[in-house]
Design a protein around this motif. Sequence first.
Motif, PDB file in Angstrom:
ATOM      1  N   LEU A 149       0.870  -1.180   0.000  1.00  0.00           N
ATOM      2  CA  LEU A 149       0.000   0.000   0.000  1.00  0.00           C
ATOM      3  C   LEU A 149       0.901   1.222   0.000  1.00  0.00           C
ATOM      4  O   LEU A 149       1.772   1.361   0.852  1.00  0.00           O
ATOM      5  CB  LEU A 149      -0.888  -0.006   1.258  1.00  0.00           C
ATOM      6  CG  LEU A 149      -1.697   1.256   1.535  1.00  0.00           C
ATOM      7  CD1 LEU A 149      -2.772   1.423   0.496  1.00  0.00           C
ATOM      8  CD2 LEU A 149      -2.306   1.199   2.913  1.00  0.00           C
ATOM      9  N   ILE A 150       0.698   2.098  -0.969  1.00  0.00           N
ATOM     10  CA  ILE A 150       1.555   3.271  -1.076  1.00  0.00           C
ATOM     11  C   ILE A 150       1.066   4.336  -0.114  1.00  0.00           C
ATOM     12  O   ILE A 150      -0.109   4.687  -0.090  1.00  0.00           O
ATOM     13  CB  ILE A 150       1.557   3.800  -2.519  1.00  0.00           C
ATOM     14  CG1 ILE A 150       2.038   2.698  -3.456  1.00  0.00           C
ATOM     15  CG2 ILE A 150       2.450   5.001  -2.640  1.00  0.00           C
ATOM     16  CD1 ILE A 150       1.844   3.018  -4.894  1.00  0.00           C
ATOM     17  N   ASN A 151       1.977   4.847   0.700  1.00  0.00           N
ATOM     18  CA  ASN A 151       1.652   5.763   1.779  1.00  0.00           C
ATOM     19  C   ASN A 151       1.888   7.215   1.446  1.00  0.00           C
ATOM     20  O   ASN A 151       1.206   8.089   1.939  1.00  0.00           O
ATOM     21  CB  ASN A 151       2.583   5.453   2.955  1.00  0.00           C
ATOM     22  CG  ASN A 151       1.818   4.893   4.102  1.00  0.00           C
ATOM     23  OD1 ASN A 151       0.608   4.829   4.056  1.00  0.00           O
ATOM     24  ND2 ASN A 151       2.523   4.506   5.129  1.00  0.00           N
ATOM     25  N   ARG A 152       2.947   7.480   0.702  1.00  0.00           N
ATOM     26  CA  ARG A 152       3.345   8.861   0.464  1.00  0.00           C
ATOM     27  C   ARG A 152       3.518   9.079  -1.019  1.00  0.00           C
ATOM     28  O   ARG A 152       3.866   8.173  -1.759  1.00  0.00           O
ATOM     29  CB  ARG A 152       4.695   9.149   1.139  1.00  0.00           C
ATOM     30  CG  ARG A 152       4.718   8.757   2.580  1.00  0.00           C
ATOM     31  CD  ARG A 152       6.116   8.903   3.118  1.00  0.00           C
ATOM     32  NE  ARG A 152       6.251  10.168   3.812  1.00  0.00           N
ATOM     33  CZ  ARG A 152       7.359  10.883   3.861  1.00  0.00           C
ATOM     34  NH1 ARG A 152       8.431  10.466   3.255  1.00  0.00           N
ATOM     35  NH2 ARG A 152       7.399  12.004   4.520  1.00  0.00           N
ATOM     36  N   GLY A 153       3.258  10.282  -1.430  1.00  0.00           N
ATOM     37  CA  GLY A 153       3.457  10.631  -2.825  1.00  0.00           C
ATOM     38  C   GLY A 153       2.136  10.751  -3.558  1.00  0.00           C
ATOM     39  O   GLY A 153       1.060  10.766  -2.976  1.00  0.00           O
ATOM     40  N   ILE A 154       2.258  10.808  -4.886  1.00  0.00           N
ATOM     41  CA  ILE A 154       1.081  11.045  -5.714  1.00  0.00           C
ATOM     42  C   ILE A 154       0.104   9.880  -5.626  1.00  0.00           C
ATOM     43  O   ILE A 154      -1.095  10.050  -5.604  1.00  0.00           O
ATOM     44  CB  ILE A 154       1.503  11.230  -7.187  1.00  0.00           C
ATOM     45  CG1 ILE A 154       2.661  12.202  -7.274  1.00  0.00           C
ATOM     46  CG2 ILE A 154       0.335  11.713  -8.006  1.00  0.00           C
ATOM     47  CD1 ILE A 154       3.359  12.149  -8.603  1.00  0.00           C
ATOM     48  N   ASP A 155       0.659   8.657  -5.538  1.00  0.00           N
ATOM     49  CA  ASP A 155      -0.199   7.471  -5.582  1.00  0.00           C
ATOM     50  C   ASP A 155      -0.610   6.999  -4.194  1.00  0.00           C
ATOM     51  O   ASP A 155      -0.967   5.842  -4.027  1.00  0.00           O
ATOM     52  CB  ASP A 155       0.540   6.325  -6.277  1.00  0.00           C
ATOM     53  CG  ASP A 155       0.842   6.641  -7.717  1.00  0.00           C
ATOM     54  OD1 ASP A 155       1.937   6.298  -8.188  1.00  0.00           O
ATOM     55  OD2 ASP A 155      -0.052   7.223  -8.364  1.00  0.00           O
ATOM     56  N   SER A 156      -0.524   7.886  -3.186  1.00  0.00           N
ATOM     57  CA  SER A 156      -0.799   7.408  -1.831  1.00  0.00           C
ATOM     58  C   SER A 156      -2.234   6.934  -1.721  1.00  0.00           C
ATOM     59  O   SER A 156      -3.146   7.532  -2.273  1.00  0.00           O
ATOM     60  CB  SER A 156      -0.513   8.493  -0.806  1.00  0.00           C
ATOM     61  OG  SER A 156      -1.454   9.513  -0.900  1.00  0.00           O
ATOM     62  N   GLY A 157      -2.391   5.819  -1.018  1.00  0.00           N
ATOM     63  CA  GLY A 157      -3.715   5.210  -0.882  1.00  0.00           C
ATOM     64  C   GLY A 157      -3.953   4.112  -1.883  1.00  0.00           C
ATOM     65  O   GLY A 157      -4.904   3.337  -1.748  1.00  0.00           O
ATOM     66  N   LYS A 158      -3.077   3.992  -2.891  1.00  0.00           N
ATOM     67  CA  LYS A 158      -3.294   2.949  -3.903  1.00  0.00           C
ATOM     68  C   LYS A 158      -2.454   1.736  -3.559  1.00  0.00           C
ATOM     69  O   LYS A 158      -1.488   1.799  -2.808  1.00  0.00           O
ATOM     70  CB  LYS A 158      -2.896   3.468  -5.290  1.00  0.00           C
ATOM     71  CG  LYS A 158      -3.733   4.619  -5.750  1.00  0.00           C
ATOM     72  CD  LYS A 158      -3.431   4.943  -7.200  1.00  0.00           C
ATOM     73  CE  LYS A 158      -3.963   6.331  -7.514  1.00  0.00           C
ATOM     74  NZ  LYS A 158      -3.280   6.908  -8.658  1.00  0.00           N
ATOM     75  N   VAL A 159      -2.813   0.632  -4.202  1.00  0.00           N
ATOM     76  CA  VAL A 159      -2.195  -0.651  -3.915  1.00  0.00           C
ATOM     77  C   VAL A 159      -1.408  -1.084  -5.153  1.00  0.00           C
ATOM     78  O   VAL A 159      -1.812  -0.849  -6.277  1.00  0.00           O
ATOM     79  CB  VAL A 159      -3.311  -1.645  -3.517  1.00  0.00           C
ATOM     80  CG1 VAL A 159      -3.120  -2.982  -4.172  1.00  0.00           C
ATOM     81  CG2 VAL A 159      -3.406  -1.782  -2.030  1.00  0.00           C
ATOM     82  N   ALA A 160      -0.212  -1.666  -4.940  1.00  0.00           N
ATOM     83  CA  ALA A 160       0.622  -2.108  -6.065  1.00  0.00           C
ATOM     84  C   ALA A 160       1.352  -3.388  -5.662  1.00  0.00           C
ATOM     85  O   ALA A 160       1.282  -3.812  -4.505  1.00  0.00           O
ATOM     86  CB  ALA A 160       1.620  -1.025  -6.446  1.00  0.00           C
ATOM     87  N   THR A 161       2.050  -3.984  -6.602  1.00  0.00           N
ATOM     88  CA  THR A 161       2.742  -5.239  -6.333  1.00  0.00           C
ATOM     89  C   THR A 161       4.231  -5.060  -6.535  1.00  0.00           C
ATOM     90  O   THR A 161       4.656  -4.380  -7.462  1.00  0.00           O
ATOM     91  CB  THR A 161       2.271  -6.339  -7.309  1.00  0.00           C
ATOM     92  OG1 THR A 161       0.872  -6.221  -7.478  1.00  0.00           O
ATOM     93  CG2 THR A 161       2.608  -7.711  -6.804  1.00  0.00           C
TER      94      THR A 161
END
Lengths: 138, 173
Positions: free
Chosen positions: A16-28
């Motif tokens: 789960l991305i915490n900081r930056g533009i994509d914060s709140g999104k999930v990635a692998t």
Amino acid sequence: MSGSFKRLVEVGRVVLINRGIDSGKVATIVEIVDHRRAIIDGPTTDVKRQVIPFNNVVLTDIVVKGLPRGIGSKRLAVFLEKNQVVEAWQKSAWAQKLDARKRRSNMSDFDRFKLMRLKRQQRDIVDRQVAKLRKERA
Amino acid sequence: LHEYQVIGRRLPTENEPTPKLFRMRIFAPNEVVAKSRYWYFLSKLHKAKRASGEIVSVNEIFESKPLTVKNYGIWLRYDSRSGTHNMYKEYRETTRAAAVASCYQDMAARHRARFSSVQIIRVAEVKAADVRRPYIQQLIQPNLKFPLPHRNTRAAKRSDRSLIIAQRPSTFY
């Protein structure tokens, strides 16, 4: 690896991305660069393939098994679809709590008014029953 | 740091109407420094200097696959306080420029060597089987996995930082 650490940095770990533009999104995690960074990709969750430090990210409990190292975005999307990874994340208690927090913070005054009314109705029904039972017991 | 291709030559004269072109791949923060370093190196290698030469072209070289991790071996030469030495160091990065930038930072940290005292001789991608350093070998083993034993919870935005928090933070993942 030691038994007390259950969440490992590995290829296929959902993050789960915490900081930056994509914060709140999930990635692998698609590839590990070193002890501080990894290449992540989220083709189905609108996260561009990028190098990200672990400080900006939180490991989740979800792992996509059998993911080859350095897999491309298109094939990763197929893997994610097949294993229902994003759905598993959205069903998790963690994701739902984040979602509830977001919805609560995005409430307008009218939404708060509606919430107040609904809570009041609920309280009314419950308290009437409690009063009735208390009377019967007494 | 960016990687530049700088091509220059001596100015044409009556004796030498078409001088040879010399091309160098220079790592520098900008084109100005790239051109400066070009002349620095070229005057060491050939009889050519900025006053009697011209830069024909400066082009930035971009990484062809910036989203794949590669193992870079960097051969360098640096001036220490008491002599000049050769070194070979390895870095795991996604681009050549990032590997060289990492190298300069590393040299500054470990040997107190500044930018001007370090000369990058060669940067090459090294295949996993040819990696020499154990600190890189431990990262290229198959099925690598490791925990993050100490987790720092940082605020998502600078504005969310708080001096006082309600609960003592947990560092367990």
